[in-house]
Scaffold this motif. Sequence first.
Motif, short mmCIF file in Angstrom:
data_model
loop_
_atom_site.label_atom_id
_atom_site.label_comp_id
_atom_site.label_asym_id
_atom_site.label_seq_id
_atom_site.Cartn_x
_atom_site.Cartn_y
_atom_site.Cartn_z
N VAL A 1 80.21 56.34 -59.38
CA VAL A 1 79.34 56.76 -58.29
C VAL A 1 78.70 58.09 -58.69
O VAL A 1 79.42 59.02 -59.06
CB VAL A 1 80.13 56.91 -56.98
N PRO A 2 77.39 58.18 -58.65
CA PRO A 2 76.74 59.44 -59.00
C PRO A 2 77.29 60.60 -58.18
O PRO A 2 77.48 60.49 -56.97
CB PRO A 2 75.27 59.19 -58.68
N TYR B 1 75.77 52.18 -52.39
CA TYR B 1 75.68 52.20 -53.85
C TYR B 1 76.78 51.34 -54.49
O TYR B 1 76.49 50.54 -55.39
CB TYR B 1 75.77 53.64 -54.38
N VAL B 2 78.00 51.47 -54.03
CA VAL B 2 79.11 50.68 -54.61
C VAL B 2 78.88 49.19 -54.38
O VAL B 2 79.09 48.38 -55.28
CB VAL B 2 80.47 51.14 -54.02
N VAL C 1 68.85 56.69 -58.22
CA VAL C 1 70.06 55.94 -58.55
C VAL C 1 69.93 54.45 -58.22
O VAL C 1 70.74 53.64 -58.66
CB VAL C 1 71.33 56.54 -57.89
N VAL C 2 68.89 54.13 -57.45
CA VAL C 2 68.62 52.75 -57.06
C VAL C 2 67.12 52.50 -57.25
O VAL C 2 66.31 53.39 -57.01
CB VAL C 2 69.03 52.49 -55.60
N PRO D 1 71.10 48.92 -58.58
CA PRO D 1 71.46 50.23 -59.13
C PRO D 1 70.82 50.43 -60.48
O PRO D 1 70.64 49.47 -61.24
CB PRO D 1 72.99 50.16 -59.23
N ARG D 2 70.43 51.66 -60.78
CA ARG D 2 69.85 51.97 -62.10
C ARG D 2 70.98 52.04 -63.10
O ARG D 2 72.07 52.52 -62.80
CB ARG D 2 69.13 53.29 -62.07
N ALA D 3 70.69 51.60 -64.30
CA ALA D 3 71.66 51.71 -65.39
C ALA D 3 71.85 53.19 -65.71
O ALA D 3 70.89 53.94 -65.77
CB ALA D 3 71.18 50.96 -66.62
N SER D 4 73.11 53.58 -65.86
CA SER D 4 73.37 55.00 -66.16
C SER D 4 73.46 55.26 -67.65
O SER D 4 73.47 54.42 -68.46
CB SER D 4 74.66 55.44 -65.48
#
Length: 81
Positions: free
Chosen positions: A18-19, A31-32, A68-69, A78-81
């Motif tokens: 989680v950012p 987000y999760v 982040v999304v 969700p964006r790839a981290s």
Amino acid sequence: MGATTFDATETDRIAIDVPEGLTAAESKLVYVFLAASDGATVEELDAALDMGKISLFPVLRTLTERGVVTRDGSTYVPRAS
């Protein structure tokens, strides 16, 4: 990013980063869910999380503004981290 564990079933667990900038419980929850499901529509989020669309739109806007999304058509992913 800190790892948050999401219980998919009692025997399966997945770790989701989680950012760190996400502090609100609703933002973390959305987000999760998006990360665990590889994306969802507002309707799917509403059905799964029972937050109501009126509550989801500001959360999704914040997640999108923070990068982040992303939105792919009607699906938020969700964006790839």
